[in-house]
Design a protein around this motif. Structure first.
Motif, PDB file in Angstrom:
ATOM      1  N   TYR A 607     -13.182   7.573  41.800  1.00 41.66           N
ATOM      2  CA  TYR A 607     -12.604   6.927  42.984  1.00 41.66           C
ATOM      3  C   TYR A 607     -12.975   5.444  43.014  1.00 41.66           C
ATOM      4  CZ  TYR A 607     -12.703   5.536  47.963  1.00 41.66           C
ATOM      5  OH  TYR A 607     -12.581   4.866  49.151  1.00 41.66           O
ATOM      6  N   ALA A 608     -14.235   5.127  42.710  1.00 38.34           N
ATOM      7  CA  ALA A 608     -14.667   3.728  42.663  1.00 38.34           C
ATOM      8  C   ALA A 608     -13.967   2.975  41.540  1.00 38.34           C
ATOM      9  CB  ALA A 608     -16.179   3.659  42.484  1.00 38.34           C
ATOM     10  N   THR A 609     -13.641   3.672  40.459  1.00 35.11           N
ATOM     11  CA  THR A 609     -12.891   3.054  39.366  1.00 35.11           C
ATOM     12  C   THR A 609     -11.469   2.727  39.810  1.00 35.11           C
ATOM     13  OG1 THR A 609     -14.200   4.288  37.734  1.00 35.11           O
ATOM     14  CG2 THR A 609     -12.104   3.367  36.991  1.00 35.11           C
ATOM     15  N   GLU A 610     -10.849   3.635  40.549  1.00 34.28           N
ATOM     16  CA  GLU A 610      -9.494   3.401  41.050  1.00 34.28           C
ATOM     17  C   GLU A 610      -9.436   2.166  41.950  1.00 34.28           C
ATOM     18  OE1 GLU A 610      -8.486   6.949  43.087  1.00 34.28           O
ATOM     19  OE2 GLU A 610      -8.159   8.139  41.263  1.00 34.28           O
ATOM     20  N   HIS A 611     -10.535   1.911  42.674  1.00 29.84           N
ATOM     21  CA  HIS A 611     -10.560   0.786  43.604  1.00 29.84           C
ATOM     22  C   HIS A 611     -11.177  -0.469  42.978  1.00 29.84           C
ATOM     23  CE1 HIS A 611      -9.716   4.080  46.341  1.00 29.84           C
ATOM     24  NE2 HIS A 611      -9.381   3.188  47.262  1.00 29.84           N
ATOM     25  N   ILE A 612     -11.305  -0.460  41.664  1.00 28.67           N
ATOM     26  CA  ILE A 612     -11.754  -1.623  40.882  1.00 28.67           C
ATOM     27  C   ILE A 612     -13.112  -2.145  41.344  1.00 28.67           C
ATOM     28  CG2 ILE A 612     -10.911  -3.692  39.689  1.00 28.67           C
ATOM     29  CD1 ILE A 612      -8.215  -3.279  40.799  1.00 28.67           C
ATOM     30  N   PHE A 613     -14.019  -1.226  41.624  1.00 25.90           N
ATOM     31  CA  PHE A 613     -15.410  -1.599  41.838  1.00 25.90           C
ATOM     32  C   PHE A 613     -16.202  -1.395  40.545  1.00 25.90           C
ATOM     33  CE2 PHE A 613     -14.353  -0.134  46.299  1.00 25.90           C
ATOM     34  CZ  PHE A 613     -14.199  -1.422  46.783  1.00 25.90           C
ATOM     35  N   VAL A 614     -15.893  -0.332  39.830  1.00 26.52           N
ATOM     36  CA  VAL A 614     -16.544  -0.052  38.547  1.00 26.52           C
ATOM     37  C   VAL A 614     -15.472   0.223  37.512  1.00 26.52           C
ATOM     38  CG1 VAL A 614     -18.589   0.912  39.673  1.00 26.52           C
ATOM     39  CG2 VAL A 614     -16.748   2.443  38.965  1.00 26.52           C
ATOM     40  N   GLN A 615     -15.882   0.220  36.255  1.00 27.74           N
ATOM     41  CA  GLN A 615     -15.017   0.571  35.145  1.00 27.74           C
ATOM     42  C   GLN A 615     -15.600   1.774  34.427  1.00 27.74           C
ATOM     43  OE1 GLN A 615     -15.168  -3.557  33.487  1.00 27.74           O
ATOM     44  NE2 GLN A 615     -13.016  -3.214  33.060  1.00 27.74           N
ATOM     45  N   LYS A 616     -14.739   2.676  34.000  1.00 26.70           N
ATOM     46  CA  LYS A 616     -15.178   3.845  33.250  1.00 26.70           C
ATOM     47  C   LYS A 616     -15.128   3.525  31.763  1.00 26.70           C
ATOM     48  CE  LYS A 616     -14.413   8.837  32.909  1.00 26.70           C
ATOM     49  NZ  LYS A 616     -13.572   9.966  33.371  1.00 26.70           N
ATOM     50  N   VAL A 617     -16.264   3.679  31.099  1.00 28.54           N
ATOM     51  CA  VAL A 617     -16.375   3.374  29.676  1.00 28.54           C
ATOM     52  C   VAL A 617     -16.872   4.620  28.971  1.00 28.54           C
ATOM     53  CG1 VAL A 617     -17.354   1.837  27.953  1.00 28.54           C
ATOM     54  CG2 VAL A 617     -16.957   0.991  30.265  1.00 28.54           C
ATOM     55  N   GLY A 618     -15.938   5.390  28.372  1.00 28.58           N
ATOM     56  CA  GLY A 618     -16.318   6.657  27.769  1.00 28.58           C
ATOM     57  C   GLY A 618     -16.833   7.607  28.840  1.00 28.58           C
ATOM     58  N   GLY A 619     -18.068   8.067  28.686  1.00 23.05           N
ATOM     59  CA  GLY A 619     -18.686   8.923  29.686  1.00 23.05           C
ATOM     60  C   GLY A 619     -19.598   8.179  30.635  1.00 23.05           C
ATOM     61  N   SER A 620     -19.536   6.844  30.638  1.00 24.90           N
ATOM     62  CA  SER A 620     -20.412   6.027  31.472  1.00 24.90           C
ATOM     63  C   SER A 620     -19.582   5.139  32.390  1.00 24.90           C
ATOM     64  CB  SER A 620     -21.339   5.178  30.594  1.00 24.90           C
ATOM     65  OG  SER A 620     -20.571   4.315  29.760  1.00 24.90           O
ATOM     66  N   TYR A 621     -20.287   4.426  33.281  1.00 23.27           N
ATOM     67  CA  TYR A 621     -19.627   3.545  34.245  1.00 23.27           C
ATOM     68  C   TYR A 621     -20.388   2.226  34.313  1.00 23.27           C
ATOM     69  CZ  TYR A 621     -17.329   7.838  35.833  1.00 23.27           C
ATOM     70  OH  TYR A 621     -16.611   9.006  35.889  1.00 23.27           O
ATOM     71  N   ILE A 622     -19.658   1.133  34.519  1.00 31.54           N
ATOM     72  CA  ILE A 622     -20.274  -0.174  34.736  1.00 31.54           C
ATOM     73  C   ILE A 622     -19.536  -0.863  35.882  1.00 31.54           C
ATOM     74  CG2 ILE A 622     -21.013  -0.456  32.332  1.00 31.54           C
ATOM     75  CD1 ILE A 622     -18.665  -2.343  31.917  1.00 31.54           C
ATOM     76  N   PHE A 623     -20.250  -1.668  36.662  1.00 30.21           N
ATOM     77  CA  PHE A 623     -19.588  -2.481  37.668  1.00 30.21           C
ATOM     78  C   PHE A 623     -18.699  -3.495  36.951  1.00 30.21           C
ATOM     79  CE2 PHE A 623     -22.729  -0.666  40.435  1.00 30.21           C
ATOM     80  CZ  PHE A 623     -22.134  -0.680  41.693  1.00 30.21           C
ATOM     81  N   ILE A 624     -17.613  -3.903  37.621  1.00 30.34           N
ATOM     82  CA  ILE A 624     -16.640  -4.769  36.947  1.00 30.34           C
ATOM     83  C   ILE A 624     -17.265  -6.086  36.516  1.00 30.34           C
ATOM     84  CG2 ILE A 624     -14.643  -3.757  38.070  1.00 30.34           C
ATOM     85  CD1 ILE A 624     -14.679  -6.255  39.931  1.00 30.34           C
ATOM     86  N   HIS A 625     -18.346  -6.485  37.181  1.00 28.95           N
ATOM     87  CA  HIS A 625     -19.081  -7.675  36.759  1.00 28.95           C
ATOM     88  C   HIS A 625     -20.478  -7.612  37.347  1.00 28.95           C
ATOM     89  CE1 HIS A 625     -20.200 -11.908  36.137  1.00 28.95           C
ATOM     90  NE2 HIS A 625     -19.304 -11.885  35.178  1.00 28.95           N
ATOM     91  N   ARG A 626     -21.394  -8.258  36.652  1.00 30.24           N
ATOM     92  CA  ARG A 626     -22.782  -8.293  37.128  1.00 30.24           C
ATOM     93  C   ARG A 626     -22.880  -8.915  38.521  1.00 30.24           C
ATOM     94  NH1 ARG A 626     -27.650  -5.804  36.028  1.00 30.24           N
ATOM     95  NH2 ARG A 626     -29.343  -7.086  36.826  1.00 30.24           N
TER      96      ARG A 626
END
Length: 710
Positions: A607-626
């Motif tokens: 859900y957070a990925t859909e709202h462009i807060f985080v990005q899904k990278v494989g099986g992990s997640y990162i915020f779109i920017h530091r």
């Protein structure tokens, strides 16, 4: 160049260093003040080529992982990739420590602007073999994107020729957690990030088969950055042909007294006013208010010089009127207002019924960002959550107590199910208690199973040394709680089961994962641990049956077969991955009851990925920017009362966010109300602002008092 070199005390005069020397990392590891063996120097010049089809296959898998994670998952989905402006580059050779052994100084002056349109790949390729580069820039200037653009070019090159060094992207933020050598840190990161076996990672590092792209030196804890630079310099002296690129915020790097011993350094230039204007012109009429304000607002101009904040600005202020934009306040206050507006816009970008209320989502995002910030993490894996994420000592004690309790209860139930007797329950409980006492606090998933006789031989001796006393303790306690066995029989039981336990521990030690594993789904490590616990439980149960059969024959006692099965099954389940699964479940349960995380974490992160807060990278997640992570981490937690009733989110005719539950009674640490406050008045300029804004949209003053409701 003529140079005197002191190698193991021997003076070599008039040493000629030509192009070959420049290719070898500018001979940075040849320093007058440091002595080292000639054999080591010669050894460092040899790079072993890959051997055999299997190693080429491993290299291909790792290369594809880097491409899928960072190029497909991050670079191509970044906020400003589609409209990426060509960033100017400036040489900054004064930012790195030049080799003291080289008498002839390079004539390039620091601060030289590189020709317009010159890419990072061209800069890197012109350095020759043994290239090492430092990329500097302001926050949001595009350091990571520049690094990933370089990675994209290097991956394409290596795909055509798999004998080339493998580019791998890693974040330095995790180095400071243990302050290891760079070699040890690389082995762990390659294992945890790309699932490369530690043995293979070690070989690749020793054979200098990797090209290291290390992002975020400034994300290392401030008190450990100097040590990190020293560790990198030491690593390069030991591995002279490994090529390295490091990124850092320029002010954080310049504040340090130690310098990286790299071949070159560049600084990413801020956007010019003309570039910003061209970028906004392409966005159309939706940003007319921003363009108008930009003409006279110098603070906004400073913010817009960063590619990241410019991209955020186009999303947050799209369609806004001029009077809705802040035109006063410091740069930092305006940046906070910008990210607040971005967050608000992203929550409203979906038309359908949201899965979570904004208050819930904000609380969980703030908590996650704060944990990642304080733990110096950039990439978030659900299976990497550790007990150190608990907020106080009581929660940590509760975690340990519940985890041990679950082990004992499950062990007792297994004993009762198999033996159908009180003795089976006793043995299950006792075995569970002993194994619980031996469990570690840290959660260590058992993700893969692959047998290795070489590893098994190493662990078998240790397993027997630990298993025998463990078995004797189990047998002695079993004698004390049941009158069925005398002391001799109880100790005999312990001896037999101690041997079986030692064999099981040796078996577990011989299990190793594949050289490169593929992780594609979130929390895959814990799911694999649960599966492997079942497999190891069955294998250990079979060994327990054998031990029970032998013990029953020796002591002429019935029921030992069932007891052996209980012992082996419990032992295998706990140490074969069941312990990690139970620990993870217990930790998630405590965090969920404290409302730090949702029940279904994967669903929320998607859900957070859909709202462009985080990005899904494989099986992990990162915020779109530091910078967004840091913004969330600096926000105050949103406290909400746990409720069994579903909270719905809707928008009224004025497009104001409202949150009500099924009984129209929503609590946020305030008296019951049917709607969240809509307006807050600024005490400085009297501007009326949305209630969810932290800063005034006009003057940038912090907001805290509601003006009216609904």
């Amino acid at each position: 160049m003529n140079q005197n070199l002191n190698i193991d005390g021997a003076l070599i005069r008039e040493a000629q260093i030509g192009q070959a020397g420049r290719d070898l990392h500018q001979i940075q590891y040849l320093t007058v003040n440091e002595s080292f063996s000639l054999a080591k120097l010669i050894g460092n010049r040899k790079v072993k080529p890959p051997s055999g089809k299997q190693e080429y296959r491993f290299r291909e898998v790792l290369l594809n992982k880097v491409k899928q994670y960072w190029i497909k998952g991050v670079l191509e989905k970044s906020l400003y990739t589609k409209s990426l402006i060509d960033l100017g580059l400036e040489e900054r050779l004064d930012a790195v420590k030049r080799p003291s052994s080289i008498v002839q100084e390079i004539t390039n002056e620091s601060g030289q602007i590189l020709p317009e349109g010159k890419s990072i790949s061209e800069v890197f390729n012109q350095m020759g073999k043994g290239r090492t580069l430092l990329i500097l820039g302001e926050p949001g200037a595009g350091k990571t994107i520049t690094l990933l653009k370089l990675a994209q070019e290097l991956i394409a090159r290596t795909e055509k020729d798999l004998s080339q060094p493998i580019p791998v992207v890693l974040n330095l933020s995790s180095w400071g957690n243990k302050q290891q050598t760079i070699t040890d840190w690389l082995i762990e990161e390659l294992n945890s990030t790309y699932q490369v076996s530690k043995a293979l990672a070690k070989v690749w590092i020793e054979d200098q088969q990797l090209l290291l792209l290390l992002d975020g030196l400034d994300e290392v804890k401030i008190e450990r950055r100097e040590s990190c630079i020293q560790a990198i310099n030491q690593f390069m002296q030991e591995h002279g042909l490994i090529e390295i690129v490091v990124t850092s915020r320029i002010r954080d790097y310049e504040a340090l007294s130690t310098r990286l011993e790299l071949q070159g350094a560049i600084c990413i230039q801020s956007l010019t006013f003309q570039q910003v204007k061209q970028y906004l012109d392409r966005a159309g009429e939706q940003l007319e208010a921003v363009k108008t304000l930009l003409q006279e607002d110098t603070t906004l101009q400073e913010l817009a010089k960063s590619p990241l904040t410019l991209s955020v600005m186009t999303l947050a202020y799209k369609g806004k009127k001029l009077e809705d934009l802040p035109n006063a306040g410091s740069k930092e206050e305006r940046r906070k207002h910008l990210f607040d507006a971005y967050i608000e816009r992203m929550f409203k970008r979906r038309k359908y019924e949201p899965k979570y209320s904004k208050v819930e989502a904000m609380r969980w995002l703030i908590w996650l960002a704060q944990q990642m910030f304080h733990k110096s993490q950039t990439v978030f894996l659900i299976e990497r959550i550790q007990p150190t994420w608990l907020s106080n000592g009581f929660q940590k004690i509760l975690y340990q107590f519940l985890n041990n309790l679950f082990i004992v209860i499950i062990s007792g139930l297994i004993g009762n199910f198999i033996s159908k007797s009180i003795n089976g329950v006793y043995l299950g409980v006792i075995t569970g208690l002993v194994t619980a006492c031996l469990s570690t606090t840290e959660i260590k998933p058992v993700e893969t199973l692959r047998w290795s006789w070489q590893e098994a031989r190493k662990f078998l001796k240790d397993g027997l040394l630990r298993g025998l006393p463990l078995g004797l303790i189990v047998g002695l306690v079993f004698k004390l709680v049941t009158a069925r066995f005398d002391l001799q029989t109880g100790l005999g039981l312990g001896l037999v089961y101690g041997l079986i336990g030692g064999l099981i521990l040796g078996l577990l030690g011989g299990l190793r994962g594949p050289e490169i594993n593929i992780r594609t789904i979130p929390n895959q490590g814990i799911w694999n641990s649960a599966r492997n616990a079942g497999i190891m439980g069955l294998i250990s149960g079979f060994l327990g049956l054998i031990g029970g059969l032998i013990g029953g024959q020796i002591f002429a006692k019935s029921g030992w077969l069932q007891l052996g099965l209980v012992f082996g099954l419990v032992f295998g389940l706990v140490f074969g991955g069941g312990q990690a699964s139970l620990q993870h479940f217990t930790l998630r349960l405590i965090l969920y009851t404290k409302n730090c995380i949702p029940r279904n974490y994967v669903r929320f992160l998607d859900y957070a990925t859909e709202h462009i807060f985080v990005q899904k990278v494989g099986g992990s997640y990162i915020f779109i920017h530091r910078m967004l992570l840091e913004h969330f981490a600096q926000m105050e937690p949103v406290f909400i009362q746990p409720s069994s009733q579903l909270i719905h989110q809707s928008t009224d005719r004025n497009n104001a966010l409202t949150e009500v539950n099924s009984t129209n009674n929503f609590k946020r640490g305030t008296p019951s109300q049917t709607q969240v406050e809509k307006n807050i008045v600024c005490t400085n300029c009297s501007r009326t602002n949305p209630a969810n804004f932290n800063f005034c949209t006009k003057c940038g003053t912090r907001l805290n008092q509601p003006l009216s409701r609904g």
